[in-house]
Design an enzyme around this catalytic site. Sequence first.
Site, mmCIF file in Angstrom:
data_model
loop_
_atom_site.group_PDB
_atom_site.id
_atom_site.type_symbol
_atom_site.label_atom_id
_atom_site.label_comp_id
_atom_site.label_asym_id
_atom_site.label_seq_id
_atom_site.Cartn_x
_atom_site.Cartn_y
_atom_site.Cartn_z
ATOM 1 N N HIS B 65 38.405 62.649 35.526
ATOM 2 C CA HIS B 65 38.312 61.467 34.680
ATOM 3 C C HIS B 65 36.919 60.825 34.772
ATOM 4 O O HIS B 65 36.341 60.381 33.781
ATOM 5 C CB HIS B 65 39.408 60.489 35.114
ATOM 6 C CG HIS B 65 39.362 59.175 34.423
ATOM 7 N ND1 HIS B 65 38.891 58.041 35.024
ATOM 8 C CD2 HIS B 65 39.733 58.814 33.174
ATOM 9 C CE1 HIS B 65 38.971 57.029 34.188
ATOM 10 N NE2 HIS B 65 39.479 57.471 33.055
ATOM 11 N N GLU B 68 34.479 62.756 32.775
ATOM 12 C CA GLU B 68 34.661 62.446 31.350
ATOM 13 C C GLU B 68 33.865 61.184 30.988
ATOM 14 O O GLU B 68 33.125 61.153 30.005
ATOM 15 C CB GLU B 68 36.161 62.243 31.068
ATOM 16 C CG GLU B 68 36.491 61.786 29.662
ATOM 17 C CD GLU B 68 37.541 60.685 29.635
ATOM 18 O OE1 GLU B 68 37.220 59.598 29.120
ATOM 19 O OE2 GLU B 68 38.676 60.907 30.128
ATOM 20 N N HIS B 69 34.014 60.135 31.794
ATOM 21 C CA HIS B 69 33.253 58.904 31.541
ATOM 22 C C HIS B 69 31.750 59.170 31.594
ATOM 23 O O HIS B 69 30.994 58.686 30.768
ATOM 24 C CB HIS B 69 33.589 57.853 32.605
ATOM 25 C CG HIS B 69 34.761 57.004 32.238
ATOM 26 N ND1 HIS B 69 34.660 55.654 32.025
ATOM 27 C CD2 HIS B 69 36.060 57.317 32.040
ATOM 28 C CE1 HIS B 69 35.855 55.170 31.724
ATOM 29 N NE2 HIS B 69 36.726 56.158 31.723
ATOM 30 N N GLU B 141 39.486 49.925 34.514
ATOM 31 C CA GLU B 141 40.510 50.759 33.896
ATOM 32 C C GLU B 141 41.703 50.918 34.847
ATOM 33 O O GLU B 141 42.858 50.855 34.432
ATOM 34 C CB GLU B 141 39.921 52.133 33.531
ATOM 35 C CG GLU B 141 40.862 52.950 32.654
ATOM 36 C CD GLU B 141 40.265 54.289 32.208
ATOM 37 O OE1 GLU B 141 39.087 54.559 32.519
ATOM 38 O OE2 GLU B 141 41.004 55.053 31.559
#
Lengths: 428, 427
Positions: B65, B68-69, B141
């Site tokens: 994740h 991805e960011h 998040e």
Amino acid sequence: MNSFNFSRHFLPEQGIWLFHMETPKFKTNSLKCILPLPLDFEKASANALLPFVLYRGSEDFPKSIDLIRKLEDLFGTDLSVDVRKRGEWQLIDFSLETVNSDFLPDNNDVLPEAIKILSGILFKPLFQNGGFSGNYVDGEKRTLEEEIINLKNNKMEYALERCYQEMCQGEPFSVFRYGSQEKIRELTPEGLYEHYKRVRQKAPIIVFFVGDLPLDTVKKWMVEFFPSREEVYEIKKNGLEIAPRPEKIVVEKDSISQGKLNIGYRTGINRRDPDFPALLVANGLLGSFPHSRLFRTVREEYGLAYYIFSRVESTKGLLTVSAGIDADQFEETVDIIEKEWNKIIRGKINQQEFEFTQKALCSQLKISEDNAFDLMGIELINALNSFGELREEMMRKIKEVKPVDVARVLSRVKRDTIYFLEPNEEEN
Amino acid sequence: MAGLKETLIQETPVIKEFESGLTAALWDIPGYQKKYALLNSPLGSIHTGVEANCKEVFIPQGTAHFLEHKLFADKETGNVFDYFASLGASCNAYTSLVSTNYLFSTAENLPQCLDLLLDFVQNLYMTPESIQKEKKVIMQEISMYKDHPGWRVYFNLLQNLYFKHPIRNDIAGTRESVQIIDEEILRFCHDYFYHPQNLILAVIGDLNIAEITEIIAQNQNKKDFPEVFEFKKINFEEPREIREKETREKFSLGQPIMQMGFKVNQHPTGGQELLERDLAFALLSDILFGTGSPAFYELYDQGLIDDGFSAGFSGEESFGHFVLGGGTNYPETLVEKLLEILTKSRQEGIKPEDLERSKKKIWGGFIAGLNSLEVLAGQFVKDYRRNLDLADHFAALERITIGQIEMILNEQLDQEKSSISVVEPRE
């Protein structure tokens, strides 16, 4: 080549506005049936309960399970019901999707049967002992109450709803789309049936169809399956007037780990306003895309939020900014939002971000052609605003907007309420 | 259900393999305004360790994740979002249990958008400062998901069901695990999992296939890629038992939410077998607990569930669990009732007419989904990794027998291997 615009027809006998679009593009035929009811504190709960009770059983299918199984047998026909709020309209929404006959054995069309079932749900409900079925009413009252209680489970939605309530206190818009628990509890099978009789007689019906069938066929089914009605009322547009008043700041605490900030603004602009395209561009520039100011500053530059965005409610004339932030960053975030807002008003807009926004808005409108329910959604808002503009015209107008129009339109928009759902201290 | 397959088979993508090793599916669907592309890397949240060149490498939770960011954040050449915006396109990405996905949709400038997508995903640029800044955003998040009771109840359940399998971890990782992610591990993961040999690209819409092929070939030919190293996913010995029978967490919420989960221990290996398991579970869920089942109305009329109640299976080659539940004021009673329904269904067996109806329903839902380019592309990528295509879904659906469903019901839903997760209001 299909233009992907609805043709609009009024069926006076049935009190139906029919929006029809014929296209072979999709593998399903979609039909949406909307009953727009004026949003009103007294009647909102009855309006909201009604479709759920109707969907439990009809004269033809008194038992819920038989009704659902019949739809499943029609090759997984999807019939869903919900209640929405657009401006000061409360919308009863039945949506139907059937697999296109090209894909079915023997090319049998299941749509007419599905429409007949839908019509039965709307017009031939199960009637027992002078009212609706007591069991169904009780069950759906409970579910609806739970829906209201469980609004708290989605903190983003809850905080936005609370912002609207504070902002529009005393106006119909402050009413939740499902009404209130107190009013739901007061409803009886008999009382709800009386209410139903009025809705059935007076509410206009807006029907959208997108699929591979000609107008005549769909019209024929409407005439055949929907009863004739008198006294259907007109769809009047919402008023946007609001007396000037001081700004409001509301802070509430909750046991959450991230604060939810919502800032509500009054635009005074609906779709009929010549400034509406400029408002769309202003909102896009400010906060509805990843290239927008708020995302780039609050998230990318300062790392204060994971989500931050703005959106326009174009029937009531509102704009809201929403963000998830830490409690101690409330003031900083509000300041940054205000600063960016004022920069736009002072005309500090660069050509690049302006063009990105125009392109993105036009692209959204163009791409909506690929989804039957998106097309219906856009047309529905138009219908509620007695607005007949085609998407092509809207795209043209968006392209004509100048930075000076955006500055002007944002200076018309007034900040009304800041709502912050703040984490309790012990949580952090 | 005859007459259907032929029509659908017309809709198949052209599959191309490029010299770099990249596989692309190009799917021409005339009449759509949108052009959509999805680039899929096989690094997901459950990949927490690999053996590379005979060396074990530990991948912190949340790395997929984070990567991805990081690929999205500012590049040396500028902001990815801005580039897409300048082309009139919008882009996004998401990380799942088993993969990371980068996507865009656009009505124009498809060749430029494709170039951009391949370039930004295949080029990892980072500075220590940019890594630190991204950590702040990811903390927000994580906080956002922490406030989501539906998400909490599910992850608490997974933590009850599994001892070691990384499926028990949040996709974004934890506040602590994210802190230890550094340049080195990001680079390592990018070199392997984002090597063109491991990427799949799906492009769909009204396409000129020859032109798109050329664009992709040119893009790949101008780049150098590291050599692919030997690599093995580390297998974690997951016990058959469950870790915890029940957990409860207090939360700020309306009504309690209860989820009951069964750990499934028999895992098929091939694509067809995985697909059949998914479909058999979907049919079982629908027949036993769907809105067309007597059980649904029994529970509903007793006030034990509302229309948010659901039952469903999630599984891959290394894990599987069947989860049922939703909002309820009476979690304990609901658990008892659900177990009773399962017992009764075992005794009575599955009725042929129920299976037939449920098949029709799943079939109709699948067809409706194919209206969406996003669904088509997503389904393609998932299928391709499993060595399947669209037609396999229909064939498998048709093939599934009562025996298969009853086998699951009788042998794979063991009460001993079940657990309960409840989130409930504070007061």
